[in-house]
Design a protein around this motif. Sequence first.
Motif, PDB file in Angstrom:
ATOM      1  N   VAL A  16       0.842  -1.206   0.000  1.00 11.73           N
ATOM      2  CA  VAL A  16       0.000   0.000   0.000  1.00 11.73           C
ATOM      3  C   VAL A  16       0.873   1.251   0.000  1.00 11.73           C
ATOM      4  O   VAL A  16       0.636   2.192  -0.762  1.00 11.73           O
ATOM      5  CB  VAL A  16      -0.963  -0.002   1.213  1.00 11.73           C
ATOM      6  CG1 VAL A  16      -1.695   1.327   1.336  1.00 11.73           C
ATOM      7  CG2 VAL A  16      -1.941  -1.157   1.115  1.00 11.73           C
ATOM      8  N   ASP A  19       2.747   1.558  -3.467  1.00 13.71           N
ATOM      9  CA  ASP A  19       1.862   2.020  -4.544  1.00 13.71           C
ATOM     10  C   ASP A  19       1.479   3.490  -4.380  1.00 13.71           C
ATOM     11  O   ASP A  19       1.472   4.251  -5.347  1.00 13.71           O
ATOM     12  CB  ASP A  19       0.601   1.159  -4.614  1.00 13.71           C
ATOM     13  CG  ASP A  19       0.875  -0.250  -5.116  1.00 13.71           C
ATOM     14  OD1 ASP A  19       1.974  -0.522  -5.638  1.00 13.71           O
ATOM     15  OD2 ASP A  19      -0.034  -1.102  -4.974  1.00 13.71           O
ATOM     16  N   THR A  20       1.180   3.899  -3.157  1.00 15.70           N
ATOM     17  CA  THR A  20       0.809   5.290  -2.912  1.00 15.70           C
ATOM     18  C   THR A  20       1.994   6.220  -3.195  1.00 15.70           C
ATOM     19  O   THR A  20       1.811   7.317  -3.735  1.00 15.70           O
ATOM     20  CB  THR A  20       0.301   5.471  -1.473  1.00 15.70           C
ATOM     21  OG1 THR A  20      -0.787   4.572  -1.248  1.00 15.70           O
ATOM     22  CG2 THR A  20      -0.160   6.897  -1.221  1.00 15.70           C
ATOM     23  N   SER A  21       3.191   5.782  -2.863  1.00 11.26           N
ATOM     24  CA  SER A  21       4.390   6.591  -3.103  1.00 11.26           C
ATOM     25  C   SER A  21       4.650   6.830  -4.583  1.00 11.26           C
ATOM     26  O   SER A  21       5.322   7.791  -4.949  1.00 11.26           O
ATOM     27  CB  SER A  21       5.616   5.932  -2.470  1.00 11.26           C
ATOM     28  OG  SER A  21       5.493   5.911  -1.074  1.00 11.26           O
ATOM     29  N   SER A  23       2.138   7.234  -6.785  1.00  7.20           N
ATOM     30  CA  SER A  23       0.944   7.875  -7.328  1.00  7.20           C
ATOM     31  C   SER A  23       1.227   9.345  -7.647  1.00  7.20           C
ATOM     32  O   SER A  23       1.645  10.117  -6.765  1.00  7.20           O
ATOM     33  CB  SER A  23      -0.200   7.782  -6.316  1.00  7.20           C
ATOM     34  OG  SER A  23      -1.229   8.703  -6.618  1.00  7.20           O
ATOM     35  N   ALA A  26      -1.044  11.471  -5.418  1.00  5.87           N
ATOM     36  CA  ALA A  26      -0.586  11.572  -4.022  1.00  5.87           C
ATOM     37  C   ALA A  26       0.585  12.544  -3.924  1.00  5.87           C
ATOM     38  O   ALA A  26       0.678  13.331  -2.974  1.00  5.87           O
ATOM     39  CB  ALA A  26      -0.190  10.199  -3.490  1.00  5.87           C
ATOM     40  N   SER A  30       0.608  16.098  -1.892  1.00  6.49           N
ATOM     41  CA  SER A  30       1.577  16.346  -0.809  1.00  6.49           C
ATOM     42  C   SER A  30       2.377  17.625  -1.035  1.00  6.49           C
ATOM     43  O   SER A  30       2.895  18.207  -0.095  1.00  6.49           O
ATOM     44  CB  SER A  30       2.531  15.159  -0.653  1.00  6.49           C
ATOM     45  OG  SER A  30       3.463  15.091  -1.720  1.00  6.49           O
ATOM     46  N   ARG A  46      -0.328   5.681 -11.439  1.00 12.64           N
ATOM     47  CA  ARG A  46       0.834   5.181 -10.711  1.00 12.64           C
ATOM     48  C   ARG A  46       2.011   5.004 -11.665  1.00 12.64           C
ATOM     49  O   ARG A  46       1.888   4.376 -12.712  1.00 12.64           O
ATOM     50  CB  ARG A  46       0.503   3.844 -10.056  1.00 12.64           C
ATOM     51  CG  ARG A  46       1.594   3.380  -9.132  1.00 12.64           C
ATOM     52  CD  ARG A  46       1.310   2.063  -8.421  1.00 12.64           C
ATOM     53  NE  ARG A  46      -0.091   1.844  -8.145  1.00 12.64           N
ATOM     54  CZ  ARG A  46      -0.706   0.672  -8.335  1.00 12.64           C
ATOM     55  NH1 ARG A  46      -0.055  -0.365  -8.798  1.00 12.64           N
ATOM     56  NH2 ARG A  46      -1.981   0.540  -8.057  1.00 12.64           N
ATOM     57  N   LEU A 149       1.730  11.559   3.074  1.00 15.72           N
ATOM     58  CA  LEU A 149       1.464  10.175   2.664  1.00 15.72           C
ATOM     59  C   LEU A 149       1.013   9.333   3.853  1.00 15.72           C
ATOM     60  O   LEU A 149       0.058   8.568   3.750  1.00 15.72           O
ATOM     61  CB  LEU A 149       2.699   9.548   2.020  1.00 15.72           C
ATOM     62  CG  LEU A 149       3.125  10.092   0.658  1.00 15.72           C
ATOM     63  CD1 LEU A 149       4.406   9.411   0.196  1.00 15.72           C
ATOM     64  CD2 LEU A 149       2.027   9.919  -0.374  1.00 15.72           C
ATOM     65  N   ALA A 152      -2.577  10.257   4.831  1.00 15.17           N
ATOM     66  CA  ALA A 152      -3.534   9.807   3.820  1.00 15.17           C
ATOM     67  C   ALA A 152      -3.706   8.291   3.857  1.00 15.17           C
ATOM     68  O   ALA A 152      -4.837   7.779   3.817  1.00 15.17           O
ATOM     69  CB  ALA A 152      -3.075  10.251   2.421  1.00 15.17           C
ATOM     70  N   ILE A 153      -2.600   7.561   3.938  1.00 12.87           N
ATOM     71  CA  ILE A 153      -2.669   6.100   3.963  1.00 12.87           C
ATOM     72  C   ILE A 153      -3.332   5.601   5.234  1.00 12.87           C
ATOM     73  O   ILE A 153      -4.237   4.752   5.187  1.00 12.87           O
ATOM     74  CB  ILE A 153      -1.253   5.488   3.790  1.00 12.87           C
ATOM     75  CG1 ILE A 153      -0.717   5.763   2.395  1.00 12.87           C
ATOM     76  CG2 ILE A 153      -1.282   3.986   4.098  1.00 12.87           C
ATOM     77  CD1 ILE A 153       0.776   5.470   2.246  1.00 12.87           C
ATOM     78  N   THR A 156      -7.097   6.029   5.301  1.00 12.74           N
ATOM     79  CA  THR A 156      -7.844   5.073   4.480  1.00 12.74           C
ATOM     80  C   THR A 156      -7.773   3.651   5.039  1.00 12.74           C
ATOM     81  O   THR A 156      -8.647   2.836   4.732  1.00 12.74           O
ATOM     82  CB  THR A 156      -7.356   5.064   3.016  1.00 12.74           C
ATOM     83  OG1 THR A 156      -5.990   4.660   2.991  1.00 12.74           O
ATOM     84  CG2 THR A 156      -7.513   6.413   2.370  1.00 12.74           C
TER      85      THR A 156
END
Length: 158
Positions: A16, A19-21, A23, A26, A30, A46, A149, A152-153, A156
């Motif tokens: 997670v 993948d977010t890093s 995006s 994202a 930030s 991504r 990040l 946000a992570i 969720t």
Amino acid sequence: MSRFEVTTLVLAPPSVVFDTSLSVEAHTSSMRDSGERAVAGVTSGRLSLGDQVTWRARHLGLTWHLTSTISAYIRPSYFVDEQVSGPFRYWRHEHTFESTRDGDSGVEATLMKDVVEFAAPAGPLGTFAEALVLRRYMTKLILLRNTHLKQAIETTMR
């Protein structure tokens, strides 16, 4: 050349956080204070191995364009982005994601580590700027990004 490291614990699995890093959304979220946005290459979704993106942002009172590529990629543990063109003589940002557990709650977590190496242009004047301003400024940006990040992570994941 300057180098610094930042380590952030995120209460989420490495996949997670990895993948977010990567995006684009994202990242721009930030860096909203600098108005950073993707203006060429991959501009949404991504990023993956070989992808390039050109960022435009306002830092230190000036508008900058930096094109980077994802030059290494091992999901979900490691990736590298490197400047292809832009304001730095050299820019390399290594991201690692190590599975761990939060010591207080025992929740699955990720130790996210950023290693940034960069060199300013302009010879001795650039070296002076690195020591005087850039290293501290760049560290602050990575800390800001990681805090965003993480929040946000973890929001969720609840």
